[in-house]
Design a protein around this motif. Sequence first.
Motif, short mmCIF file in Angstrom:
data_model
loop_
_atom_site.label_atom_id
_atom_site.label_comp_id
_atom_site.label_asym_id
_atom_site.label_seq_id
_atom_site.Cartn_x
_atom_site.Cartn_y
_atom_site.Cartn_z
N SER A 3 0.83 -1.20 0.00
CA SER A 3 0.00 0.00 0.00
C SER A 3 0.87 1.26 0.00
N PHE A 4 1.98 1.19 0.71
CA PHE A 4 2.90 2.33 0.76
C PHE A 4 3.44 2.66 -0.63
N ALA A 5 3.86 1.63 -1.36
CA ALA A 5 4.41 1.84 -2.70
C ALA A 5 3.35 2.38 -3.66
N ILE A 6 2.14 1.87 -3.56
CA ILE A 6 1.06 2.35 -4.42
C ILE A 6 0.75 3.81 -4.10
N TYR A 7 0.72 4.15 -2.83
CA TYR A 7 0.45 5.53 -2.41
C TYR A 7 1.54 6.46 -2.94
N LEU A 8 2.81 6.05 -2.80
CA LEU A 8 3.91 6.89 -3.29
C LEU A 8 3.91 7.00 -4.81
N ALA A 9 3.58 5.92 -5.50
CA ALA A 9 3.52 5.97 -6.96
C ALA A 9 2.45 6.97 -7.41
N GLY A 10 1.31 6.94 -6.75
CA GLY A 10 0.26 7.91 -7.08
C GLY A 10 0.69 9.33 -6.79
N MET A 11 1.41 9.52 -5.70
CA MET A 11 1.89 10.85 -5.36
C MET A 11 2.91 11.34 -6.39
N LEU A 12 3.76 10.44 -6.86
CA LEU A 12 4.74 10.82 -7.88
C LEU A 12 4.06 11.22 -9.18
N VAL A 13 3.02 10.49 -9.57
CA VAL A 13 2.27 10.86 -10.78
C VAL A 13 1.66 12.25 -10.61
N LEU A 14 1.10 12.52 -9.43
CA LEU A 14 0.52 13.84 -9.16
C LEU A 14 1.59 14.93 -9.24
N GLY A 35 8.72 23.14 -5.12
CA GLY A 35 7.36 22.62 -4.93
C GLY A 35 7.32 21.11 -5.00
N ALA A 36 8.08 20.52 -5.93
CA ALA A 36 8.11 19.07 -6.06
C ALA A 36 8.72 18.41 -4.83
N VAL A 37 9.78 18.98 -4.30
CA VAL A 37 10.42 18.42 -3.11
C VAL A 37 9.48 18.51 -1.90
N VAL A 38 8.82 19.64 -1.75
CA VAL A 38 7.88 19.81 -0.64
C VAL A 38 6.73 18.82 -0.76
N LEU A 39 6.15 18.69 -1.96
CA LEU A 39 5.06 17.74 -2.15
C LEU A 39 5.52 16.30 -1.93
N LEU A 40 6.73 15.97 -2.34
CA LEU A 40 7.25 14.63 -2.10
C LEU A 40 7.39 14.35 -0.60
N GLY A 41 7.87 15.31 0.15
CA GLY A 41 7.98 15.16 1.60
C GLY A 41 6.61 14.98 2.25
#
Length: 58
Positions: A3-14, A35-41
């Motif tokens: 679930s963690f990997a799926i959540y992060l993959a979706g966040m990366l697409v966003l 902005g990308a670094v902040v959103l990734l965090g």
Amino acid sequence: MSSFAIYLAGMLVLIVGLAFGAYFAGLAMQWIIVGAVVLLGIGMVTAVSRTRQKDPAA
């Protein structure tokens, strides 16, 4: 896939989608990267908090 990997993959697409939109809107590259670094965090913290296994009751 966890679930963690799926959540992060979706966040990366966003993040990629928002970065492309900001680039085409004419934003400076330094602000797109910030902005990308902040959103990734934020995405990592949210993913950990939502997919963390609850501690079993003792």
